[in-house]
Design an enzyme around this catalytic site. Structure first.
Site, PDB file in Angstrom:
ATOM      1  N   GLU A   1       0.838  -1.149   0.063  1.00  9.45           N
ATOM      2  CA  GLU A   1      -0.068   0.114  -0.092  1.00  9.45           C
ATOM      3  C   GLU A   1       0.866   1.367   0.085  1.00  9.45           C
ATOM      4  OE1 GLU A   1      -4.023  -1.191   2.190  1.00  9.45           O
ATOM      5  OE2 GLU A   1      -2.346  -0.922   3.484  1.00  9.45           O
TER       6      GLU A   1
ATOM      7  N   CYS B   1       6.577  -7.157   7.269  1.00  7.28           N
ATOM      8  CA  CYS B   1       7.571  -6.501   8.209  1.00  7.28           C
ATOM      9  C   CYS B   1       7.859  -7.497   9.006  1.00  7.28           C
ATOM     10  CB  CYS B   1       7.002  -5.248   8.723  1.00  7.28           C
ATOM     11  SG  CYS B   1       8.228  -4.394   9.843  1.00  7.28           S
TER      12      CYS B   1
ATOM     13  N   CYS C   1       6.374  -5.156  15.894  1.00 13.20           N
ATOM     14  CA  CYS C   1       5.936  -4.255  17.069  1.00 13.20           C
ATOM     15  C   CYS C   1       4.650  -4.482  17.440  1.00 13.20           C
ATOM     16  CB  CYS C   1       5.835  -2.733  16.433  1.00 13.20           C
ATOM     17  SG  CYS C   1       7.757  -1.991  16.020  1.00 13.20           S
TER      18      CYS C   1
END
Ligand code: SAH
Length: 347
Positions: free
Chosen positions: A91, A111, A115
């Site tokens: 995106e 990724c 996190c």
């Protein structure tokens, strides 16, 4: 396989043209056609000899990602879901600030940073994007803006992915975008955001570019940071801040610390005090980010009153800070909300 010209910073394209028996000037001509005149057909490049146009046609291409889906938010924010040649999807977001048109670029497919609060890591890293694919993200947005007589003025590498985990392609991409004879986005209009890869920060500081660096800090202590960011177990805050200091001393620009406010996790006034003690002595300032809810995650946004109080406390203790403006929440285009969620979309 044809070589994609979007992959080449100008000096590399000059070398490529020399290897083709052309002059360096040929590369500059191509740069002007592609990035200034926005012409992507070799046929139309009339100041290039016919014979060399045929070579360009047979050996090179100017392939862009395909726009798989487009979403327009009520505030004018635009999100594109792009499909790469191998079918991977990422995106890209366009935000319209009063000072310009900012494109938020993804640097990886998925990724690996993990996190705890971020949607982008819900898909593990499949691969880093190539420079040409990142250039494609900005180029496509610019083509859309050109229809309105506007252009991309700023780039933030804050989409899906950890840019310093894809370092070499990132730097190629930045050099293409920054090239004065081409797309010409000034270094001061480009920002890279990292979750804090210390070796990446050190390398970046030696590039000699006046590009902005933002660091996702999100906690005032190792204890809290380790709970929400796995990278904190690799580099503690002492290492990270020492890298920031080296970066500033090496002539880098002022660093921005990003700090998401998560209700009950890192938003107390004691946290604000700890944070101001931590970063006093750097030139940095803090960008507070109201948390954008992600359905799969257990966190809540801090109330506005808490955000205000936190900001006031930092200011009172001599730390400059701003609260980040939000864009595109109604299309899941805000910070930390990017992820590839297209399964149910109609083609
Ligand atoms: N990997 C890089 C680039 C992503 S940047 C980095 O970590 O910096 C996107 C910014 O949005 C980062 O500061 C990130 O921590 C923050 N972010 C992630 N999830 C968020 C959420 N749900 N709400 C608000 N900000 C978020």
């Amino acid at each position: 396989m044809k070589k994609n010209l979007f992959e080449y910073p100008l000096p590399a394209l000059e070398e490529e043209m020399l290897a083709q028996g052309q002059t360096r000037y040929r590369a500059r001509q191509l740069y002007e056609w592609i990035y200034v005149k926005r012409i992507l057909s070799f046929e139309a490049m009339t100041d290039v000899s016919k014979a060399f146009r045929a070579t360009l046609e047979s050996d090179y291409c100017l392939d862009l990602p395909r726009i798989f889906r487009r979403q327009d938010a009520s505030d004018g924010t635009l999100k594109l879901l792009l499909e790469m040649a191998d079918g991977s999807k990422v995106e890209t977001v366009l935000m319209r600030y009063d000072y310009g048109n900012v494109v938020c670029v993804s640097s990886e497919v998925g990724c690996n940073m993990g996190c705890a609060f971020c949607a982008s890591g819900l898909l593990k890293k499949e691969r880093g994007l190539q420079a040409s694919e990142m250039v494609g993200e900005v180029y496509l947005m610019n083509q859309l803006l050109a229809e309105e007589g506007e252009r991309v003025s700023h780039i933030v590498v804050m989409g899906t992915g950890e840019p310093f985990d894809n370092y070499d392609e990132l730097m190629k991409f930045i050099r293409v975008m920054n090239e004065a004879k081409g797309f010409a986005i000034g270094a001061r209009h480009i920002t890279v955001s990292t979750c804090g890869l210390v070796d990446g920060i050190d390398k970046y500081g030696k590039e000699g570019l006046q590009i902005n660096l933002a660091i996702s800090l999100h906690a005032p202590s190792d204890e809290i940071r380790k709970k929400i960011m796995p990278i904190a177990s690799r580099y503690d805050l002492k290492d990270l801040l020492a890298a920031v200091k080296r970066y500033e001393d090496a002539g880098g620009r002022r660093v921005t610390f990003e700090y998401i406010l998560l209700k009950g996790v890192n938003d107390s006034l004691a946290c604000a005090d700890e944070l101001s003690d931590l970063i006093r002595g750097t030139l940095a300032y803090v960008n507070l980010i109201p948390y954008n809810p992600v359905k799969e995650k257990p966190f809540e946004r801090s109330p506005e009153k808490t955000v205000r109080a936190f900001a006031d406390r930092l200011m009172k203790r001599g730390v400059n800070c701003t609260v980040r403006k939000e864009f595109g929440t109604d299309i899941d285009a805000a910070c930390g909300q990017l992820r590839v969620k297209y399964e149910r979309a109609k083609k």
